[in-house]
Enzyme design. Structure first.
Site, PDB file in Angstrom:
ATOM      1  N   ASP A 274       0.772  -1.286   0.155  1.00 31.50           N
ATOM      2  CA  ASP A 274       0.027  -0.126   0.136  1.00 31.50           C
ATOM      3  C   ASP A 274       0.893   1.097  -0.070  1.00 31.50           C
ATOM      4  OD1 ASP A 274      -3.096   0.734   1.653  1.00 31.50           O
ATOM      5  OD2 ASP A 274      -2.034   1.618   0.105  1.00 31.50           O
TER       6      ASP A 274
HETATM    7  C1  GLC Z   1      -4.235   4.377  -0.132  1.00 31.12           C
HETATM    8  C2  GLC Z   1      -4.951   3.180   0.154  1.00 31.12           C
HETATM    9  C3  GLC Z   1      -5.228   2.033  -0.662  1.00 31.12           C
HETATM   10  C4  GLC Z   1      -5.184   2.727  -2.204  1.00 31.12           C
HETATM   11  C5  GLC Z   1      -3.657   3.378  -2.458  1.00 31.12           C
HETATM   12  C6  GLC Z   1      -3.380   3.945  -3.529  1.00 31.12           C
HETATM   13  O1  GLC Z   1      -3.587   4.865   0.870  1.00 31.12           O
HETATM   14  O2  GLC Z   1      -5.121   2.494   1.375  1.00 31.12           O
HETATM   15  O3  GLC Z   1      -6.557   1.214  -0.504  1.00 31.12           O
HETATM   16  O4  GLC Z   1      -5.336   1.884  -3.052  1.00 31.12           O
HETATM   17  O5  GLC Z   1      -3.420   4.025  -1.205  1.00 31.12           O
HETATM   18  O6  GLC Z   1      -4.425   5.271  -3.630  1.00 31.12           O
END
Ligand code: GLC
Length: 738
Positions: A274
């Site tokens: 993430d």
């Molecule tokens: C965010 C979220 C994740 C998302 C990623 C990209 O912090 O936790 O679900 O896909 O970053 O935006």
């Protein structure tokens, strides 16, 4: 004798998936390319950045494997041309985006999609999202979110399918199939990313990013099933979660990412962190520094680093120091290249720049979004059958901060939806009724009550009041957690003031989570709940209020009476002192009561035990009668299939659909077991007065669970089975497994 099942029940979702060329051909091309790559080029593939043009130089040097947050096809083609035509090996970049519940045409938030209990409409929604997003050049979405969520204080309940593992499985698989389609190399195929692996929804206190304490057995019985089902259904990628599970941040958890995901489940897709979740292991106190976090993540089994830049900065040194091996890097790069070959990016890296606007908001897309919004709405109350609004109701007051909120109606994580296309309830109702509009409040947090008197005055001159309350989009989603779940601002005061006028009050709640609305329900005649319904929400709600459509939605999460009851979920284990309904509540306690004078059972002195509304609950404009529920035997062997038959009659005056739910209970296990577990559901359409004889078939193997010895087995013994319209009603039919 315990019956061990090698392939968990979710394996039944395994479907054959096609790719760009057969897997041998893809693997051959991967190896050929890998053999030509320098270490720096390999490291570049493992690096994901947020942006396009500003990374042109890095892309030209082969330093970027994927970009996110660029949706302009012109910019995407421009940076893709740099990658394909100007870098040494011409490896295309993978363009990604959070397409969570639609791209341009916005569908209800995922919690709303789950409320449909209709995987077909959810798959269609994912397909529409893929068609619109890929037309812009996006070929990878960070969806579906599979986090089982039992605490509505957590803002991200909006993005998942609620509290039940089986509903999570069904909805997750539907979205994976919708996004990816049958042929991954088809230009409209968008790689799914099942997230957040794992246990993110169990954040302590419902506070985002917080620690989780989940046993391996709970992981396997509750939090793994949807991920395993989606892996079996061919999900091409997976994202690690921010949280730690029992002290191990998922992004550095080798047991999770290698032993379970790769060895046990045979996942051959690509694992991405993430956003900076690798780097955040330093904050967790799990990594010394960014270099150490890169080492831990890659050793655990991560392939691509989203925005920590730790891979880019430190892999070469980690190899020089012998802390990482070239094989570990090669394995990660193989997974990335395999994905790109499967998606056909090497053969077809560019997008037709005229396509995006052509396909956005296509009539069939809007129609699907409207149908999904209709099916996602849940009728919670309908005193005096105020709904559907009768023909003699011609003049209505439309009021409340969510009546005309085109941006907030789209809900959380609707990045590319455009409010100009939103049809609000006010706009839709103006086509149907003589509408008086007085907002009363101007946004969901508005506590300035001066507008309420105008709404109350207007109410006096109409036939009925429809008040739209709920949450602005920003009040749910990532990092937007609440410790209280009552309607914000002066919304409850608005409803109470309208109640005092004596007019029929229809309350429509448009929110991103289950709110505690007990007092608001008491001040309303009818209550319709719509988890942020998206672009076509207004038309959908107008169809429901007029009776052109009949509500069929069911609650994907328990509704609480008070936030203090969280976490509360229907499929909980029974305690040793279950509440028995005789508990003494706060105001009934005598003065100087003796310590053991009250019921010694599991409940709250102030709010009792039960929730406001149970999982699976939802009313209709008609009524349904369940009868002749029967199973074909009273005792089953492990290889049997339980045949459940029942009659369902529409005993009212509206054609309607009922979501029939099949629950099971394992009365005694080698570990305590849930008091109920959803095992099947189906939508049954019935005309007014019509009856249907229906059946479920449930393999006994579906009763398997991870038991005391951490084996996936069906334990012999007594079971109960229910067929009902929600998780709290119906009579048990008992049977045995021997
Ligand atoms: C965010 C979220 C994740 C998302 C990623 C990209 O912090 O936790 O679900 O896909 O970053 O935006």
């Amino acid at each position: 004798m315990r019956i061990k099942y090698l392939l968990p029940l979710v394996a039944m979702f395994a479907i054959g998936c096609t790719t760009s060329g057969n897997s041998d051909d893809v693997d051959r091309r991967v190896e050929e390319l890998l053999s030509q790559m320098t270490l720096q080029e390999k490291i570049g593939q493992m690096n994901q950045v947020s942006g396009g043009y500003q990374f042109s130089d890095m892309i030209r040097e082969g330093g970027v494997g994927s970009i996110l947050n660029v949706v302009d096809p012109v910019e995407i083609n421009a940076v893709q041309r740099i990658a394909v035509e100007e870098s040494r090996l011409g490896i295309p970049i993978l363009v990604s985006r959070d397409v969570i519940h639609g791209f341009r045409t916005i569908f209800p938030i995922p919690l709303g999609m789950a409320s449909t209990f209709d995987p077909a409409i959810v798959e269609q929604g994912a397909r529409v999202a893929a068609i619109e997003a890929t037309a812009s050049g996006v070929r990878w979405t960070f969806s579906p979110m599979l986090d089982v969520a039992r605490d509505p204080r957590w803002g991200r309940v909006a993005e998942g399918s609620g509290e039940d593992p089986y509903l999570d499985v069904v909805m997750g698989v539907a979205m994976v199939k919708g996004y990816q389609g049958e042929d991954y190399a088809d230009p409209t195929s968008m790689a799914a990313c099942v997230k957040h692996f794992v246990g993110y929804g169990a954040a302590e206190g419902g506070r985002d990013y917080n620690t989780t304490m989940i046993s391996e057995r709970a992981l396997r019985n509750t939090y793994f099933p949807a991920f395993k089902a989606c892996v079996d259904a061919g999900a091409l990628t997976l994202m690690t979660s921010f949280n730690d599970v029992d002290g191990l941040p998922s992004t550095g958890n080798e047991w999770l990412l290698s032993d379970v995901l790769r060895e046990e489940w045979g996942f051959d897709g690509m694992v991405v962190t993430d956003w900076n979740s690798a780097g955040e292991m330093v904050s967790h106190g799990f990594a010394e520094d960014l270099k150490h976090s890169a080492e831990l993540a890659i050793k655990a089994g991560v392939d691509m680093d989203m925005m920590s830049f730790g891979f880019l900065q430190h892999i070469e040194a980690l190899i020089d120091e012998g802390r990482l091996s070239m094989n570990q890097i090669d394995d990660a790069v193989r997974n990335i290249l395999r994905l790109k070959f499967r998606l056909g990016l090497f053969d077809n890296p560019y997008v037709d720049e005229s396509l995006a606007r052509e396909v956005a908001y296509a009539p069939e897309h809007l129609a699907a979004a409207k149908q999904c919004a209709v099916e996602s709405a849940i009728l919670l109350q309908n005193r005096g059958e105020v709904l559907p609004l009768r023909d003699d109701v011609r003049k209505i007051l439309v009021t409340g901060p969510m009546a005309d909120a085109p941006f907030d109606q789209l809900g959380t994580w609707a990045f590319d939806g455009e409010e100009a296309y939103t049809v609000t309830p006010l706009a839709a109702l103006r086509k149907e009724f003589d509408v008086v509009y007085e907002p009363g409040l101007f946004f969901s947090r508005d506590s300035d009550t001066r507008g309420i008197s105008a709404a109350v005055r207007a109410a006096k001159g109409v036939d009925a009041v429809v008040v739209f309350v709920g949450e602005e989009a920003i009040l749910s989603g990532e990092a937007h957690c609440l410790s209280q779940l009552n309607l914000q601002g002066a919304q409850s005061e608005l409803i109470a003031a309208l109640r005092a006028t004596g007019k029929p009050i229809v309350t429509v709640v448009i929110a991103g989570r289950p709110l505690t609305i007990e007092r608001d329900m008491a001040n309303s005649d009818a209550v319709l709940y719509s988890f942020q319904p998206g672009t076509m929400g207004g038309e959908a709600i107008a169809d429901l209020l007029t009776g052109r459509a009949v509500p069929s939605g069911k609650l994907p999460m328990t509704f609480l009476r008070d936030a203090g009851q969280a976490p509360f979920y229907y499929n909980h284990p029974m305690t040793g002192r279950p509440n028995n309904g005789t508990e003494t509540l706060l105001n009934d306690i005598p003065l100087k009561a003796g310590q053991t004078s009250l019921g010694c059972t599991s409940y709250y002195l102030d709010s009792g035990y039960g929730p406001l509304l149970p999982f699976g609950y939802g009313l209709s404009y008609t009524t349904f009668e369940y009868s002749d529920i029967a199973i074909d035997k009273s005792c089953y062997s492990p290889n049997d299939t339980i045949v459940v038959e029942y009659n369902l009659t529409n005993t009212g005056k509206y054609d309607a659909t009922e979501v029939v739910q099949l629950y099971v209970r394992d009365y005694v296990g080698s570990v305590v077991r849930p008091v109920k577990e959803l095992k099947r559901f189906e939508r049954v359409e019935l005309k007014a007065g019509e009856s249907k004889h229906c059946r479920f078939e449930l393999p006994v193997s579906d009763l398997a669970f991870w038991n005391r010895d951490m084996e996936y087995v069906v334990e012999p013994g007594k079971f109960g089975l229910w067929v009902a319209g929600d998780s709290a009603t119906g009579e048990a039919i008992d049977f045995e497994v021997r």
